[in-house]
Structures are given as structure tokens and as C-alpha cells.
Design an enzyme around this catalytic site. Structure first.
Site, PDB file in Angstrom:
ATOM      1  N   CYS B 110      18.910 108.913  -3.777  1.00 41.79           N
ATOM      2  CA  CYS B 110      19.045 107.611  -3.120  1.00 41.79           C
ATOM      3  C   CYS B 110      20.044 106.844  -3.977  1.00 41.79           C
ATOM      4  CB  CYS B 110      17.706 106.888  -3.064  1.00 41.79           C
ATOM      5  SG  CYS B 110      17.865 105.165  -2.528  1.00 41.79           S
ATOM      6  N   CYS B 113      19.092 102.809  -4.227  1.00 40.37           N
ATOM      7  CA  CYS B 113      17.911 102.349  -4.985  1.00 40.37           C
ATOM      8  C   CYS B 113      17.178 103.566  -5.533  1.00 40.37           C
ATOM      9  CB  CYS B 113      17.020 101.410  -4.169  1.00 40.37           C
ATOM     10  SG  CYS B 113      16.623 101.885  -2.475  1.00 40.37           S
ATOM     11  N   SER B 114      16.011 103.914  -4.999  1.00 38.35           N
ATOM     12  CA  SER B 114      15.273 105.041  -5.580  1.00 38.35           C
ATOM     13  C   SER B 114      14.335 105.668  -4.554  1.00 38.35           C
ATOM     14  CB  SER B 114      14.465 104.562  -6.785  1.00 38.35           C
ATOM     15  OG  SER B 114      13.639 103.476  -6.404  1.00 38.35           O
ATOM     16  N   CYS B 115      14.726 105.665  -3.277  1.00 37.94           N
ATOM     17  CA  CYS B 115      13.855 106.188  -2.214  1.00 37.94           C
ATOM     18  C   CYS B 115      13.468 107.643  -2.486  1.00 37.94           C
ATOM     19  CB  CYS B 115      14.566 106.062  -0.873  1.00 37.94           C
ATOM     20  SG  CYS B 115      14.949 104.347  -0.457  1.00 37.94           S
TER      21      CYS B 115
END
Lengths: 224, 205
Positions: B110, B113-115
Site C-alpha cells: 500500500c 498508507c498501510s492497507c
């Protein structure tokens, strides 16, 4: 570029450091930061797109110097004040905390399992007709920016702006972050997985057959 | 109110500078206001530290290796199939499984962000959330793979999935040679977290 968080394809970062599966959190405050962020989300004062935008709106100097969970905490603090849940004086400690009218919504321990199990599905019925089908050629919007709100949230990374790809699959119709992050409604529309040849995105791709796939909303795309 | 987060007015700066103290100050304030219950925070932490993690995903992969009908169903509609195994909820509402073959190796990131698919893999590792991984894996996936000790054959194409929406991806690694006849539980032990993100391969038996 959109904002500092949009770092896909950036040059100059160092090596990636693998780590074992047994490490979940690196510090006790990381645990609390994650849990506090999830718990405040259930107060219903913001949605996931608002919370992503809050982190993205950190000053670039803060975004880069903050560790991961520091960004989360900063985003939560900023949203709590912006949404009138806490006052600046309460946050700074200048004023004693007053009871919140939202207290009845506070997440209680017995509710946690149910809340996490429900999650927050993003698919919604939509009257926007899909314009593309798997196999179709598409081109992404030239500017990787929110077309509704200047400087607003978007999920089109800069590295994939103005690029030609092909639709791999239609995921259904999903909430549009560009609208939902700004309290302008969920505005669901078709969402596609779109594949781009690495050579379309990069001047010096590592391999001629490599690809990058992104999930992109219909309003990010045009027919070539 | 489109401009609800001013670019030049960040209340977070009112919190103490040291991160652990910032979190403590915020938790203390929100508890005093009745907005959070510290016991609920403990429950969330226990869920992701002890109950939900990459062994869930490993169970899914091992079944996919063992049962062709399950594998087909998983590739067709992962959300429904893993929900039947009890894996659903936050950050796993819309699941897609992608399969590694001799022709294609899949990697998930991602960049914005950090999905990450929490119900199947738990909380993402530090490197998945790092600037270096987010910045580099879309441009130079093979160099990043080398840092994980993975060297792909020249004939294998890399497909990097950038999780830009609420769809979460699970990589089904290739079943390792020499694992014929192993049962699902033994196979699951060969499935590493990194192999389900695509930065690793399944372990040899």
C-alpha cells in the site's frame, strides 16, 4: 505530486529490513496507539477516509520525522479537535477535562469482538453504470489530485497519473474516498483493478513483463 | 466543511513531544471525558497480539494447496470463502486471493498508507509500513525481493498490487516441492507471513 504520503516510486530510500513473525508491536505505546485509534473511530465522528486524510495533512516535516504510530496519534488528536470532541485547552492540559456528551457511544470491552468482526464494508449500491469491462484499455486522470476539493484526499498515486493500463476486474461499486473524506457523501461508483506495464510507469523497468496493479474508481479513468 | 483539517493548525502539537507520553496523555484525557474505556483498548490489543495473525492466512493457503475445489472457489470469491472459515471483519471486508505460478509472482503493498488484510495476516510488520517498502516495491520489486533473499527466475513476471482501495489481497504462494502427501496442518507450517505478502516463498518441507 499530491502530498508527502504519496511516495510510491520515490528514489532514495534505503534497504527494506525483514523481521520475524513473532513481533507484532515494537513498544507498549504502539499497542495503545493502535487500540486508541480504533476505539475513537467507533465514536462515529469520522470515517476511514477522513482519518487517512488527517494523517496525510500532517506537515511534511512531521510526516517524515514521525514513526508510524506517531502519525496515527497525531491524526486522532487533530480530528478530535477539528470535530469538536475535545478542546485545544483540554489537549494541552490547560483546562480540566469535561465529560463528553458522546460518552454513551464509547466502545466497551464486551463490544470489541462484534465491532471488529463487522468491520466497515465499503461496497454500496450505486446508480453509476460501469463504463469499462475486464480487458478494456483505460487511461488514468492526468492530475493525481482530488477533482472536487482542492488539496483534498484522493487514492490515485502520483506515479500512476496519466498512465495507460487495462482493466483486470470490476470489484463492484464502492464508496468514493475523494468525496467521503470531506463529508460530501459516499458517492459510490464502480471500482476496478487496473494493470499497468512497469514500462508505462518507469523509465527503467526492472523486467519487460512486470506490472503494477492499482484499484481505481471509475472517475479516475477515461477511455483512451 | 471541506477544509476540516487546516494545513497550518495542528492541535497534535499541543501534546507532549515524546511519543509514549503523547499516547498516555491522550488516553488519560479521553478516559476522563468518558470517550474510551481502557478495558476496551486491552481487548483490542489482545485480539491483534494473540488471536488474529498470519496463521489464519496459512490455514487458507494450505487448504488451497490441498483441495482444488476450495482453491477455485477462493480465487473466485475469497471474501465469502474465508468468511466461512471464520476470517472476516475489519480490514478484510473485501478480499481477493492471487496465485503465484511459474509465470507470475504477486507482491502486495500500500504505497499511500498501510492497507493490509488484518483478519488473515494480523497487524502489518514494520517493514510493510516503512517508507522504503512503500516507495520502492512498485518501482524495483526484484531488488526488494533480493533483500528478502528471494531471487526469481528470469521467465517469471512480477505483478505488484498497490492496495489503493478497500480491497485487500492475499498471495497464495507456490506449493513447495517435496510436500506431496502432507496434511493441511503440516502444509500450513510451510506458509510464512511474507510468502502471503509476496516478499517470501513458502518454506521447503
Amino acid at each position: 505530486m499530491t502530498r508527502v504520503h504519496d511516495m510510491g516510486g520515490r528514489f532514495g530510500d534505503g534497504a527494506v529490513t525483514p523481521e520475524g513473525e513473532d513481533v507484532v508491536f515494537h513498544a507498549d505505546w504502539h499497542r495503545r496507539a493502535l487500540a486508541l485509534t480504533l476505539a475513537t473511530g467507533t465514536l462515529g465522528k469520522w470515517n476511514i477516509d477522513v482519518s487517512r486524510h488527517a494523517r496525510e495533512c500532517l506537515a511534511p516535516t512531521d510526516y517524515m520525522r514521525f514513526s508510524y504510530y506517531e502519525k496515527w496519534i497525531a491524526g486522532v488528536a487533530d480530528m478530535l479537535v477539528a470535530r469538536g470532541v475535545v478542546s485545544r485547552e483540554e489537549l494541552s492540559g490547560e483546562a480540566a477535562p469535561t465529560p463528553s456528551p458522546l460518552a454513551e457511544k464509547a466502545l466497551k470491552a464486551p463490544q470489541v469482538a462484534g465491532v471488529l468482526a463487522r468491520g466497515g464494508p465499503a461496497d454500496r449500491p450505486s446508480d453509476v453504470t460501469p463504463l469499462f469491462a475486464p480487458g478494456d484499455a483505460v487511461v488514468t486522470r492526468k492530475q493525481p489530485e482530488n477533482s472536487i476539493v482542492p488539496g483534498g484526499h484522493t487514492r490515485l498515486p502520483a506515479y500512476a497519473a496519466g498512465a495507460s493500463g487495462r482493466v483486470l476486474r470490476l470489484h463492484g461499486t464502492h464508496v468514493l474516498p475523494d468525496s467521503n473524506a470531506h463529508d460530501l457523501g459516499e458517492a459510490p461508483e464502480p471500482l476496478y483493478a487496473v494493470a499497468f506495464p512497469a514500462s508505462e510507469l518507469w523509465a527503467h523497468p526492472e523486467h519487460p513483463r512486470d506490472e503494477v496493479v492499482l484499484d481505481l474508481w471509475q472517475s479516475y479513468l477515461e477511455a483512451p | 466543511m471541506p477544509h476540516d483539517h487546516s494545513d497550518h493548525d495542528h492541535p497534535h502539537a499541543l501534546l507532549p513531544p515524546e511519543p509514549a507520553l503523547r499516547v498516555k496523555a491522550l488516553e488519560t484525557l479521553l478516559t476522563a471525558k468518558g470517550l474510551i474505556d481502557p478495558a476496551a483498548l486491552d481487548e483490542i490489543i489482545d485480539t491483534y497480539e494473540n488471536r488474529i495473525g498470519p496463521r489464519n492466512g496459512a490455514e487458507v493457503v494450505a487448504r488451497a494447496w490441498s483441495d482444488p475445489d476450495f482453491r477455485t472457489a477462493l480465487l473466485e470469491d475469497a471474501t465469502a470463502v474465508v468468511a466461512e472459515m471464520g476470517f472476516f471483519g475489519r480490514q478484510g471486508e473485501h478480499m481477493v486471493a492471487v496465485e503465484n505460478t511459474d509465470e507470475v509472482h504477486n507482491i502486495v503493498v500500500c504505497t499511500l498508507c498501510s492497507c493490509y488484510p488484518w483478519p488473515l495476516l494480523g497487524i502489518p510488520p514494520g517493514w510493510y509500513k516503512s517508507d522504503a517498502y512503500r516507495a520502492r516495491v512498485v518501482r524495483e520489486p526484484r531488488k526488494v525481493l533480493a533483500e528478502f533473499g528471494v531471487d526469481l527466475p528470469e521467465e517469471t513476471a512480477v505483478r505488484v498490487w498497490d492496495s489503493t482501495a478497500e480491497v485487500r489481497y492475499l498471495v497464495i504462494p507456490q506449493r513447495p516441492a517435496g510436500s506431496d502427501g502432507m496434511d493441511v496442518a503440516a502444509l500450513a507450517d510451510l506458509v510464512t507471513r511474507d510468502s502471503m505478502i509476496g516478499t517470501g516463498l513458502a518454506k521447503a518441507p
